[in-house]
Design a protein around this motif. Structure first.
Motif, PDB file in Angstrom:
ATOM      1  N   THR A  52      28.545  -3.429  32.886  1.00 26.60           N
ATOM      2  CA  THR A  52      28.473  -3.426  31.436  1.00 26.60           C
ATOM      3  C   THR A  52      27.183  -3.954  30.913  1.00 26.60           C
ATOM      4  N   TYR A  53      26.926  -3.610  29.659  1.00 24.62           N
ATOM      5  CA  TYR A  53      25.538  -3.986  29.126  1.00 24.62           C
ATOM      6  C   TYR A  53      25.992  -4.631  27.811  1.00 24.62           C
ATOM      7  N   LYS A  54      25.503  -5.787  27.370  1.00 19.59           N
ATOM      8  CA  LYS A  54      25.711  -6.285  25.994  1.00 19.59           C
ATOM      9  C   LYS A  54      24.570  -6.039  25.165  1.00 19.59           C
ATOM     10  N   ALA A  55      24.692  -5.001  24.263  1.00 19.85           N
ATOM     11  CA  ALA A  55      23.536  -4.827  23.257  1.00 19.85           C
ATOM     12  C   ALA A  55      23.397  -5.836  22.248  1.00 19.85           C
ATOM     13  N   ASP A  56      22.339  -6.394  21.806  1.00 17.86           N
ATOM     14  CA  ASP A  56      22.295  -7.288  20.683  1.00 17.86           C
ATOM     15  C   ASP A  56      23.001  -7.057  19.505  1.00 17.86           C
ATOM     16  N   PHE A  57      22.703  -5.684  19.173  1.00 14.03           N
ATOM     17  CA  PHE A  57      23.416  -5.125  17.853  1.00 14.03           C
ATOM     18  C   PHE A  57      23.734  -3.848  17.848  1.00 14.03           C
ATOM     19  N   LYS A  58      24.882  -3.347  17.191  1.00 18.16           N
ATOM     20  CA  LYS A  58      25.347  -2.038  17.043  1.00 18.16           C
ATOM     21  C   LYS A  58      25.594  -2.056  15.458  1.00 18.16           C
ATOM     22  N   TYR A  59      24.967  -0.751  14.884  1.00 15.61           N
ATOM     23  CA  TYR A  59      25.524  -0.522  13.691  1.00 15.61           C
ATOM     24  C   TYR A  59      25.428   0.993  13.211  1.00 15.61           C
ATOM     25  N   THR A  60      25.661   1.217  11.800  1.00 16.10           N
ATOM     26  CA  THR A  60      25.381   2.625  11.397  1.00 16.10           C
ATOM     27  C   THR A  60      24.447   2.578  10.402  1.00 16.10           C
ATOM     28  N   ASP A  61      23.387   3.380  10.344  1.00 13.75           N
ATOM     29  CA  ASP A  61      22.628   3.580   9.198  1.00 13.75           C
ATOM     30  C   ASP A  61      23.314   4.540   8.261  1.00 13.75           C
ATOM     31  N   THR A  62      23.404   3.829   7.060  1.00 14.69           N
ATOM     32  CA  THR A  62      24.605   4.740   6.002  1.00 14.69           C
ATOM     33  C   THR A  62      23.777   5.956   5.524  1.00 14.69           C
ATOM     34  N   GLU A  63      22.425   6.189   5.468  1.00 16.69           N
ATOM     35  CA  GLU A  63      21.813   7.235   4.967  1.00 16.69           C
ATOM     36  C   GLU A  63      21.966   8.482   5.778  1.00 16.69           C
ATOM     37  N   SER A  64      21.666   8.014   7.262  1.00 18.72           N
ATOM     38  CA  SER A  64      21.541   9.215   8.294  1.00 18.72           C
ATOM     39  C   SER A  64      22.741   9.477   8.955  1.00 18.72           C
ATOM     40  N   GLY A  65      23.441   8.310   8.747  1.00 21.79           N
ATOM     41  CA  GLY A  65      25.002   8.396   9.690  1.00 21.79           C
ATOM     42  C   GLY A  65      24.756   7.994  10.980  1.00 21.79           C
ATOM     43  N   GLU A  66      23.568   8.070  11.488  1.00 18.94           N
ATOM     44  CA  GLU A  66      23.197   7.439  13.046  1.00 18.94           C
ATOM     45  C   GLU A  66      23.927   6.271  13.181  1.00 18.94           C
ATOM     46  N   THR A  67      24.506   6.400  14.681  1.00 18.13           N
ATOM     47  CA  THR A  67      24.727   4.850  15.174  1.00 18.13           C
ATOM     48  C   THR A  67      23.567   4.272  16.025  1.00 18.13           C
ATOM     49  N   ILE A  68      23.254   2.822  15.599  1.00 18.43           N
ATOM     50  CA  ILE A  68      22.030   2.348  16.229  1.00 18.43           C
ATOM     51  C   ILE A  68      22.591   1.569  17.244  1.00 18.43           C
ATOM     52  N   ILE A  69      22.018   1.334  18.311  1.00 22.49           N
ATOM     53  CA  ILE A  69      22.215   0.254  19.462  1.00 22.49           C
ATOM     54  C   ILE A  69      20.761  -0.379  19.274  1.00 22.49           C
ATOM     55  N   GLU A  70      20.800  -1.458  19.277  1.00 23.01           N
ATOM     56  CA  GLU A  70      19.573  -2.410  19.281  1.00 23.01           C
ATOM     57  C   GLU A  70      19.504  -3.614  19.892  1.00 23.01           C
ATOM     58  N   ASP A  71      18.250  -3.614  20.727  1.00 22.16           N
ATOM     59  CA  ASP A  71      18.011  -4.992  21.327  1.00 22.16           C
ATOM     60  C   ASP A  71      16.913  -5.619  20.873  1.00 22.16           C
ATOM     61  N   VAL A  72      16.865  -6.962  20.850  1.00 22.37           N
ATOM     62  CA  VAL A  72      15.636  -7.582  20.420  1.00 22.37           C
ATOM     63  C   VAL A  72      15.100  -8.059  21.822  1.00 22.37           C
ATOM     64  N   LYS A  73      13.620  -7.901  21.635  1.00 23.18           N
ATOM     65  CA  LYS A  73      12.770  -8.327  22.630  1.00 23.18           C
ATOM     66  C   LYS A  73      11.494  -8.898  22.106  1.00 23.18           C
ATOM     67  N   GLY A  74      10.724  -9.590  22.965  1.00 24.81           N
ATOM     68  CA  GLY A  74       9.650 -10.354  22.532  1.00 24.81           C
ATOM     69  C   GLY A  74       8.461  -9.309  22.853  1.00 24.81           C
ATOM     70  N   GLN A  75       7.237  -9.579  22.179  1.00 25.71           N
ATOM     71  CA  GLN A  75       6.336  -8.320  22.365  1.00 25.71           C
ATOM     72  C   GLN A  75       5.030  -9.464  22.828  1.00 25.71           C
ATOM     73  N   ASP A  76       4.333  -8.753  23.693  1.00 26.97           N
ATOM     74  CA  ASP A  76       2.760  -8.960  24.150  1.00 26.97           C
ATOM     75  C   ASP A  76       1.931  -8.836  22.946  1.00 26.97           C
ATOM     76  N   HIS A  77       1.453 -10.014  22.651  1.00 30.68           N
ATOM     77  CA  HIS A  77       0.621 -10.107  21.428  1.00 30.68           C
ATOM     78  C   HIS A  77      -0.528  -9.337  21.725  1.00 30.68           C
ATOM     79  N   HIS A  78      -1.307  -9.399  22.793  1.00 34.85           N
ATOM     80  CA  HIS A  78      -2.383  -8.543  23.101  1.00 34.85           C
ATOM     81  C   HIS A  78      -2.267  -6.818  23.198  1.00 34.85           C
TER      82      HIS A  78
END
Length: 107
Positions: A52-78
Motif C-alpha cells: 500500500t501507499y499512503k498519499a499525503d492528501f486526497k480531495y475533490t475539486d468541486t469545480e471539475s469534480g475530479e478526485t485529486i491524489i496529492e503528494d508533497v515533495k521538496g524541490q531542487d532549487h537549481h
C-alpha cells in the motif's frame, strides 16, 4: 489527535487545503490516504503481504469534480524538479495505472 507531518511544506499544504475546503473550492480532504498497489497473495505456500501507499492528501475539486491524489515533495532549487526516489517514482507509476480515475499531482 496529534498529527506528525513529514515536512514543514506538508504541514503548510494541509493548512492551505483546509482553507480551500472552507471556501468551497475543494471537498473531502483526507490526510495520509491509503491506496493499494498490490493485494496480498500466496506464493508457494507463503503469504506475501500486500503493498500500500499512503498519499499525503486526497480531495475533490468541486469545480471539475475530479478526485485529486496529492503528494508533497521538496524541490531542487537549481532545476525546479521534485526530489523523488526511484522507489517513489515506481509506486507513483503503478498507482496511476491502477487508479486512472484519479488525478495524481505532486506539490
Amino acid at each position: 489527535m496529534i498529527r506528525v507531518y513529514d515536512s514543514i511544506k506538508e504541514y503548510r499544504r494541509h493548512k492551505e487545503l483546509q482553507l480551500l475546503e472552507k471556501a468551497g473550492k475543494i471537498s473531502g480532504v483526507m490526510w495520509q490516504f491509503p491506496l493499494v498497489i498490490q493485494e496480498s497473495f500466496a506464493y508457494r505456500g507463503e503469504r506475501i503481504r500486500g503493498i500500500t501507499y499512503k498519499a499525503d492528501f486526497k480531495y475533490t475539486d468541486t469545480e471539475s469534480g475530479e478526485t485529486i491524489i496529492e503528494d508533497v515533495k521538496g524541490q531542487d532549487h537549481h532545476t525546479g524538479k521534485y526530489l523523488t526516489t526511484e522507489a517513489f517514482r515506481l509506486k507513483w507509476k503503478l498507482l496511476k495505472q491502477r487508479y486512472p480515475e484519479f488525478n495524481f499531482r505532486l506539490f
